[in-house]
Design a protein around this motif. Structure first.
Motif, PDB file in Angstrom:
ATOM      1  N   TYR A   1      53.797  84.923   1.585  1.00 50.98           N
ATOM      2  CA  TYR A   1      53.525  85.456   2.926  1.00 50.98           C
ATOM      3  C   TYR A   1      53.284  86.963   2.969  1.00 50.98           C
ATOM      4  O   TYR A   1      52.937  87.504   4.019  1.00 50.98           O
ATOM      5  CB  TYR A   1      54.685  85.112   3.867  1.00 50.98           C
ATOM      6  CG  TYR A   1      54.815  83.637   4.139  1.00 50.98           C
ATOM      7  CD1 TYR A   1      53.998  82.999   5.058  1.00 50.98           C
ATOM      8  CD2 TYR A   1      55.763  82.874   3.454  1.00 50.98           C
ATOM      9  CE1 TYR A   1      54.115  81.638   5.306  1.00 50.98           C
ATOM     10  CE2 TYR A   1      55.896  81.515   3.695  1.00 50.98           C
ATOM     11  CZ  TYR A   1      55.071  80.901   4.614  1.00 50.98           C
ATOM     12  OH  TYR A   1      55.183  79.553   4.851  1.00 50.98           O
TER      13      TYR A   1
ATOM     14  N   PRO B   1      61.188  87.045   4.479  1.00 49.05           N
ATOM     15  CA  PRO B   1      61.345  86.412   5.791  1.00 49.05           C
ATOM     16  C   PRO B   1      62.110  87.328   6.737  1.00 49.05           C
ATOM     17  O   PRO B   1      62.898  88.172   6.290  1.00 49.05           O
ATOM     18  CB  PRO B   1      62.160  85.148   5.476  1.00 49.05           C
ATOM     19  CG  PRO B   1      62.902  85.489   4.227  1.00 49.05           C
ATOM     20  CD  PRO B   1      61.977  86.357   3.435  1.00 49.05           C
ATOM     21  N   PRO B   2      61.893  87.183   8.025  1.00 53.29           N
ATOM     22  CA  PRO B   2      62.729  87.936   8.966  1.00 53.29           C
ATOM     23  C   PRO B   2      64.156  87.407   8.892  1.00 53.29           C
ATOM     24  O   PRO B   2      64.392  86.305   8.389  1.00 53.29           O
ATOM     25  CB  PRO B   2      62.087  87.620  10.318  1.00 53.29           C
ATOM     26  CG  PRO B   2      61.449  86.280  10.126  1.00 53.29           C
ATOM     27  CD  PRO B   2      60.966  86.272   8.704  1.00 53.29           C
TER      28      PRO B   2
ATOM     29  N   TYR C   1      65.734  86.337  11.272  1.00 53.17           N
ATOM     30  CA  TYR C   1      65.688  85.138  12.100  1.00 53.17           C
ATOM     31  C   TYR C   1      64.361  85.072  12.844  1.00 53.17           C
ATOM     32  O   TYR C   1      63.697  86.088  13.069  1.00 53.17           O
ATOM     33  CB  TYR C   1      66.853  85.119  13.102  1.00 53.17           C
ATOM     34  CG  TYR C   1      67.012  86.393  13.911  1.00 53.17           C
ATOM     35  CD1 TYR C   1      66.176  86.691  14.995  1.00 53.17           C
ATOM     36  CD2 TYR C   1      68.000  87.314  13.572  1.00 53.17           C
ATOM     37  CE1 TYR C   1      66.325  87.859  15.725  1.00 53.17           C
ATOM     38  CE2 TYR C   1      68.162  88.490  14.294  1.00 53.17           C
ATOM     39  CZ  TYR C   1      67.329  88.755  15.373  1.00 53.17           C
ATOM     40  OH  TYR C   1      67.470  89.925  16.094  1.00 53.17           O
ATOM     41  N   THR C   2      63.990  83.862  13.212  1.00 51.22           N
ATOM     42  CA  THR C   2      62.819  83.661  14.065  1.00 51.22           C
ATOM     43  C   THR C   2      63.272  83.671  15.525  1.00 51.22           C
ATOM     44  O   THR C   2      64.462  83.491  15.816  1.00 51.22           O
ATOM     45  CB  THR C   2      62.133  82.320  13.753  1.00 51.22           C
ATOM     46  OG1 THR C   2      63.067  81.247  13.978  1.00 51.22           O
ATOM     47  CG2 THR C   2      61.663  82.282  12.308  1.00 51.22           C
TER      48      THR C   2
ATOM     49  N   ASP D   1      62.117  82.678  19.888  1.00 52.41           N
ATOM     50  CA  ASP D   1      61.238  81.934  20.775  1.00 52.41           C
ATOM     51  C   ASP D   1      60.408  82.901  21.623  1.00 52.41           C
ATOM     52  O   ASP D   1      60.443  84.124  21.397  1.00 52.41           O
ATOM     53  CB  ASP D   1      62.037  80.960  21.654  1.00 52.41           C
ATOM     54  CG  ASP D   1      63.016  81.672  22.587  1.00 52.41           C
ATOM     55  OD1 ASP D   1      62.903  82.905  22.765  1.00 52.41           O
ATOM     56  OD2 ASP D   1      63.896  80.990  23.133  1.00 52.41           O
TER      57      ASP D   1
ATOM     58  N   HIS E   1      66.064  80.465  14.282  1.00 53.75           N
ATOM     59  CA  HIS E   1      66.430  80.002  12.939  1.00 53.75           C
ATOM     60  C   HIS E   1      66.621  81.165  11.973  1.00 53.75           C
ATOM     61  O   HIS E   1      65.988  82.209  12.095  1.00 53.75           O
ATOM     62  CB  HIS E   1      65.368  79.046  12.391  1.00 53.75           C
ATOM     63  CG  HIS E   1      65.379  77.708  13.054  1.00 53.75           C
ATOM     64  ND1 HIS E   1      66.233  76.696  12.697  1.00 53.75           N
ATOM     65  CD2 HIS E   1      64.647  77.229  14.101  1.00 53.75           C
ATOM     66  CE1 HIS E   1      66.027  75.646  13.468  1.00 53.75           C
ATOM     67  NE2 HIS E   1      65.068  75.945  14.330  1.00 53.75           N
TER      68      HIS E   1
ATOM     69  N   TRP F   1      66.823  83.097   8.138  1.00 54.71           N
ATOM     70  CA  TRP F   1      66.042  83.221   6.908  1.00 54.71           C
ATOM     71  C   TRP F   1      66.434  82.147   5.898  1.00 54.71           C
ATOM     72  O   TRP F   1      65.617  81.734   5.063  1.00 54.71           O
ATOM     73  CB  TRP F   1      66.250  84.603   6.284  1.00 54.71           C
ATOM     74  CG  TRP F   1      67.686  84.876   5.908  1.00 54.71           C
ATOM     75  CD1 TRP F   1      68.659  85.428   6.703  1.00 54.71           C
ATOM     76  CD2 TRP F   1      68.310  84.593   4.652  1.00 54.71           C
ATOM     77  NE1 TRP F   1      69.861  85.505   6.022  1.00 54.71           N
ATOM     78  CE2 TRP F   1      69.669  85.012   4.763  1.00 54.71           C
ATOM     79  CE3 TRP F   1      67.873  84.050   3.449  1.00 54.71           C
ATOM     80  CZ2 TRP F   1      70.586  84.873   3.714  1.00 54.71           C
ATOM     81  CZ3 TRP F   1      68.775  83.921   2.399  1.00 54.71           C
ATOM     82  CH2 TRP F   1      70.116  84.335   2.541  1.00 54.71           C
TER      83      TRP F   1
ATOM     84  N   LEU G   1      64.154  79.377   6.412  1.00 55.25           N
ATOM     85  CA  LEU G   1      62.755  79.662   6.076  1.00 55.25           C
ATOM     86  C   LEU G   1      62.472  79.581   4.580  1.00 55.25           C
ATOM     87  O   LEU G   1      61.333  79.292   4.185  1.00 55.25           O
ATOM     88  CB  LEU G   1      62.377  81.043   6.599  1.00 55.25           C
ATOM     89  CG  LEU G   1      62.491  81.238   8.122  1.00 55.25           C
ATOM     90  CD1 LEU G   1      62.068  82.657   8.498  1.00 55.25           C
ATOM     91  CD2 LEU G   1      61.660  80.203   8.871  1.00 55.25           C
TER      92      LEU G   1
ATOM     93  N   LEU H   1      61.490  73.621  13.976  1.00 60.16           N
ATOM     94  CA  LEU H   1      61.598  75.077  14.046  1.00 60.16           C
ATOM     95  C   LEU H   1      61.317  75.629  15.439  1.00 60.16           C
ATOM     96  O   LEU H   1      61.600  76.794  15.713  1.00 60.16           O
ATOM     97  CB  LEU H   1      60.647  75.718  13.037  1.00 60.16           C
ATOM     98  CG  LEU H   1      60.920  75.415  11.567  1.00 60.16           C
ATOM     99  CD1 LEU H   1      59.844  76.047  10.692  1.00 60.16           C
ATOM    100  CD2 LEU H   1      62.299  75.917  11.159  1.00 60.16           C
TER     101      LEU H   1
ATOM    102  N   ALA I   1      64.031  90.172  13.819  1.00 61.56           N
ATOM    103  CA  ALA I   1      62.864  89.298  13.787  1.00 61.56           C
ATOM    104  C   ALA I   1      61.665  89.937  13.097  1.00 61.56           C
ATOM    105  O   ALA I   1      60.592  89.340  13.032  1.00 61.56           O
ATOM    106  CB  ALA I   1      62.491  88.891  15.212  1.00 61.56           C
TER     107      ALA I   1
ATOM    108  N   PRO J   1      71.173  81.928  13.087  1.00 64.47           N
ATOM    109  CA  PRO J   1      70.582  83.265  12.925  1.00 64.47           C
ATOM    110  C   PRO J   1      71.655  84.336  13.031  1.00 64.47           C
ATOM    111  O   PRO J   1      71.623  85.207  13.889  1.00 64.47           O
ATOM    112  CB  PRO J   1      69.569  83.326  14.082  1.00 64.47           C
ATOM    113  CG  PRO J   1      70.147  82.446  15.136  1.00 64.47           C
ATOM    114  CD  PRO J   1      70.863  81.343  14.408  1.00 64.47           C
TER     115      PRO J   1
END
Length: 257
Positions: free
Chosen positions: A81, A85-86, A88-89, A91, A98, A100, A103, A119, A166, A198
């Motif tokens: 990528y 990864p962040p 957390y993701t 919304d 979610h 890392w 992910l 997810l 994020a 997260p």
């Protein structure tokens, strides 16, 4: 008087019989055997970490291997990528969804588990409850008695860390050098979190670990360095060095640690 010399002795004969030489010694040996058996049973009931230093070392090595797997997965994710990864993701409203840890599942050979997670729904949504109970072994230190689905492997998360909410970061943002920066640290059991949650730890929490912390390994804990290596850190490591290891661009001069 009995004529058959093979008859069992009568009670009177037994009562008047003189004790055989060595009888006391035999009883002593029997007592020692009983005491030995009791001691063995006590040792078997003790926690494994207390009765076997070798087992302690083996568990610490397994914990180290877990962190190395996590480090490798993070770098594979970065290769795919273009960033880590962040933490957390989120919304559409910015609410965390979610971790890392979710992910990077495909790069921990957990693609099936990853594909079973929705997810778009929060980690603790009922539709994700089955996955929550299926925590990968790589997230479980063998020296810790976990609550179901909990982990003590937490990322260092914050504006000065390689994980920053994020916002995903690239490897090039680590100006202090990858050998001098911690990505993930092992925390005490009472600071464990659900593995899909997260939730991680800030620098202040990391600095706060000390001799009174109930770490899984005697006298300290293990950390995943951004270059993929894993190091053991003493509970007594000074605050300045810990902060230097936690930040990505503090320009601190690192000594031995």
């Amino acid at each position: 008087m009995r004529n058959n010399p093979f008859d069992a002795p009568e009670a009177a004969d037994v009562a008047t019989a003189s004790p055989k030489p060595g009888g006391c010694m035999l009883r002593l040996w029997k007592l020692l055997v009983v005491v030995t058996i009791i001691l063995i049973l006590i040792l078997l009931l003790l926690p494994a970490t207390r009765r076997s230093p070798t087992r302690q070392a083996a568990r610490r090595m397994q914990c180290k291997n877990n962190l190395k797997q996590i480090g490798l997965a993070l770098h594979i994710y970065h290769d795919v990528y273009g960033s880590f990864p962040p933490a957390y993701t989120v919304d559409e409203d910015g609410r965390p969804l979610h971790s890392w840890r979710t992910l990077i599942l495909p790069y921990l050979e957990e693609a099936a588990l990853y594909n079973s997670i929705d997810l778009l729904k929060p980690w603790n949504h009922p539709d994700n409850s089955v996955a929550l109970e299926a925590m990968p072994e790589a997230y479980a230190c063998p020296s810790v008695n976990f609550d179901v689905g909990h982990t003590t492997y937490l990322a260092l998360n914050g504006p000065e860390c390689i994980f920053n909410g994020a916002t995903p970061r690239q490897l090039t943002e680590c100006q202090d050098g990858t050998p001098n920066t911690i990505a993930v640290a092992e925390f005490p059991n009472n600071q464990s979190v659900p593995w899909m949650a997260p939730q991680d730890a800030g620098i202040a929490t990391f600095i706060g670990l000390n001799d009174e912390s109930e770490t899984a390994h005697t006298g300290g804990f293990q950390v995943l360095i951004l270059d993929g290596s894993v190091h053991y850190v003493s509970n007594t490591l000074d605050v300045e060095t810990r902060k230097a290891l936690a930040t990505i661009a503090g320009a601190e001069k690192m000594g031995e640690w």
